[in-house]
Enzyme design. Structure first.
Site, PDB file in Angstrom:
ATOM      1  N   LYS A  78      34.625  25.719  50.384  1.00  0.00           N
ATOM      2  CA  LYS A  78      34.033  25.523  49.052  1.00  0.00           C
ATOM      3  C   LYS A  78      34.566  24.274  48.355  1.00  0.00           C
ATOM      4  CE  LYS A  78      37.139  28.624  46.429  1.00  0.00           C
ATOM      5  NZ  LYS A  78      37.737  27.609  45.561  1.00  0.00           N
ATOM      6  N   ASP A  79      35.671  23.707  48.843  1.00  0.00           N
ATOM      7  CA  ASP A  79      36.210  22.475  48.242  1.00  0.00           C
ATOM      8  C   ASP A  79      35.552  21.214  48.787  1.00  0.00           C
ATOM      9  OD1 ASP A  79      37.992  23.856  46.647  1.00  0.00           O
ATOM     10  OD2 ASP A  79      39.689  23.619  48.013  1.00  0.00           O
ATOM     11  N   ARG A 125      30.841  27.142  37.213  1.00  0.00           N
ATOM     12  CA  ARG A 125      29.911  28.189  37.676  1.00  0.00           C
ATOM     13  C   ARG A 125      30.273  29.540  37.071  1.00  0.00           C
ATOM     14  NH1 ARG A 125      30.597  32.095  41.376  1.00  0.00           N
ATOM     15  NH2 ARG A 125      32.538  31.145  42.091  1.00  0.00           N
ATOM     16  N   ARG A 126      31.553  29.882  37.113  1.00  0.00           N
ATOM     17  CA  ARG A 126      31.974  31.184  36.567  1.00  0.00           C
ATOM     18  C   ARG A 126      31.798  31.227  35.051  1.00  0.00           C
ATOM     19  NH1 ARG A 126      36.832  30.703  40.631  1.00  0.00           N
ATOM     20  NH2 ARG A 126      36.033  31.912  42.391  1.00  0.00           N
ATOM     21  N   ARG A 143      44.452  26.048  35.437  1.00  0.00           N
ATOM     22  CA  ARG A 143      44.449  25.341  36.721  1.00  0.00           C
ATOM     23  C   ARG A 143      45.799  25.473  37.394  1.00  0.00           C
ATOM     24  NH1 ARG A 143      43.210  19.860  37.675  1.00  0.00           N
ATOM     25  NH2 ARG A 143      43.439  20.675  39.787  1.00  0.00           N
ATOM     26  N   ARG A 149      48.646  30.084  38.475  1.00  0.00           N
ATOM     27  CA  ARG A 149      47.646  30.712  37.599  1.00  0.00           C
ATOM     28  C   ARG A 149      48.072  32.127  37.216  1.00  0.00           C
ATOM     29  NH1 ARG A 149      41.698  28.894  39.959  1.00  0.00           N
ATOM     30  NH2 ARG A 149      42.410  26.980  40.933  1.00  0.00           N
ATOM     31  N   CYS A 238      31.698  19.931  42.470  1.00  0.00           N
ATOM     32  CA  CYS A 238      32.546  21.005  41.934  1.00  0.00           C
ATOM     33  C   CYS A 238      32.300  21.246  40.447  1.00  0.00           C
ATOM     34  CB  CYS A 238      34.019  20.661  42.128  1.00  0.00           C
ATOM     35  SG  CYS A 238      34.511  20.469  43.843  1.00  0.00           S
TER      36      CYS A 238
END
Length: 309
Positions: A78-79, A125-126, A143, A149, A238
């Site tokens: 996903k990165d 997105r979230r 981040r 986190r 991203c």
């Protein structure tokens, strides 16, 4: 044959690199792990969108692939940006973990139904998905690596975090998962849950073929090729709230994907099925359906806004 494996230095990135190392060494291939710090690892007080989404976690690693310091690079799929720089390719997609987003917390009573909940996430997105389905929930940017986190959350930055199940599971934090989020609402980022292997064209073809044969999981690869073709046609990085998920049903791929406006008010979702041998065509056609149904206007608005920030 010896394979030098390049990776970021976070615990999760190293888990992925050791996972690759185990597979290769089981197949009789000698390995060495090389850790590399990237721009995304160094700049932790600015959102990914503001750093610039292309190559945030990959640029420095790709430099070492190109000059031969390392043979392969291991990434979270996903990165990876949708279009790789010239001369680079992905040669393996490893078997996918569960793809869901999860809510992680040190508190007992947390739920998306709690209007006073404060969620930590830096994912556009979230955030956009929350604004669409749960507009009363407040979000704060958090981040850093997974451990950072969680520490920030426990120190009071937020009540809970939204994260990918794969990373939480791989780091052994399952007991902190309070809920697994619905794939009807929280469709994941393209590639979420899979580890991918990147090489430069200068790598010896025989070595490349051997590595790919050991690490590639064909069923996952079909799905990821459809998703990445979708992302490439959408021209989303991203910082763009684009989502896509392809799943196999026998010899057919079932895929859904779309885009949400940053304020969450507009959400375009399309679905399409097709044969596995046309995975990339399917992904691209699905993206064009999203774009022609209003997605193009949402995308242009998002890019304009991000460029002005």
């Amino acid at each position: 044959m010896k394979v030098r494996i390049g990776t970021r230095g976070s615990k999760l990135a190293l888990w992925q690199a050791y996972h690759v190392q185990d597979k290769l060494e089981t197949a009789g291939i000698e390995t060495e792990i090389v850790t590399i710090e990237t721009k995304g690892d160094k700049i932790l007080d600015v959102s990914i969108a503001k750093i610039g989404s292309k190559g945030v976690f990959t640029e420095e690693i790709e430099e070492q692939l190109a000059n031969g310091t390392i043979d392969i690079a291991v990434h979270s799929a996903k990165d990876m940006q949708s279009s790789l720089p010239e001369g680079f390719e992905l040669i393996a997609f490893m078997e996918r973990e569960e793809v869901n987003d999860v809510m992680v917390s040190h508190k007992e009573d947390v739920s998306l139904e709690n209007d006073d909940l404060v969620l930590g996430t830096s994912s556009t997105r979230r955030i956009a998905t929350l604004r669409h389905f749960y507009p009363n929930i407040k979000t704060v940017p958090v981040r850093g690596n997974l451990q950072t986190r969680i520490r920030k959350m426990e120190e009071g930055a937020c009540d809970a975090l939204l994260l990918a199940y794969a990373g939480v599971h791989r780091m052994g934090y399952n007991e902190k998962i309070k809920s697994k989020l619905s794939l009807e609402e929280f469709i994941p980022a393209v590639g979420q849950g899979s580890v991918t292997v990147e090489v430069h064209e200068s790598l010896d073809p025989a070595k490349k073929l051997k590595i790919s044969g050991v690490l590639d999981h064909p069923e996952t690869a079909h799905c990821l090729k459809a998703e990445r073709a979708f992302l490439k046609t959408m021209d989303g990085g991203c910082s763009i709230p684009v989502f896509g998920l392809a799943q196999l049903d026998g010899e057919e791929i079932q895929m859904k994907g779309g885009i949400i406006s940053l304020d969450g008010k507009q959400r375009i979702l399309k679905e399409k099925n097709g044969p596995v041998h046309q995975a990339e065509i399917l992904g691209s056609e699905l993206a064009n359906e999203v774009l022609s149904s209003g997605g193009k206007e949402i995308l242009e608005e998002i890019k304009t806004r991000l460029n002005n920030e």
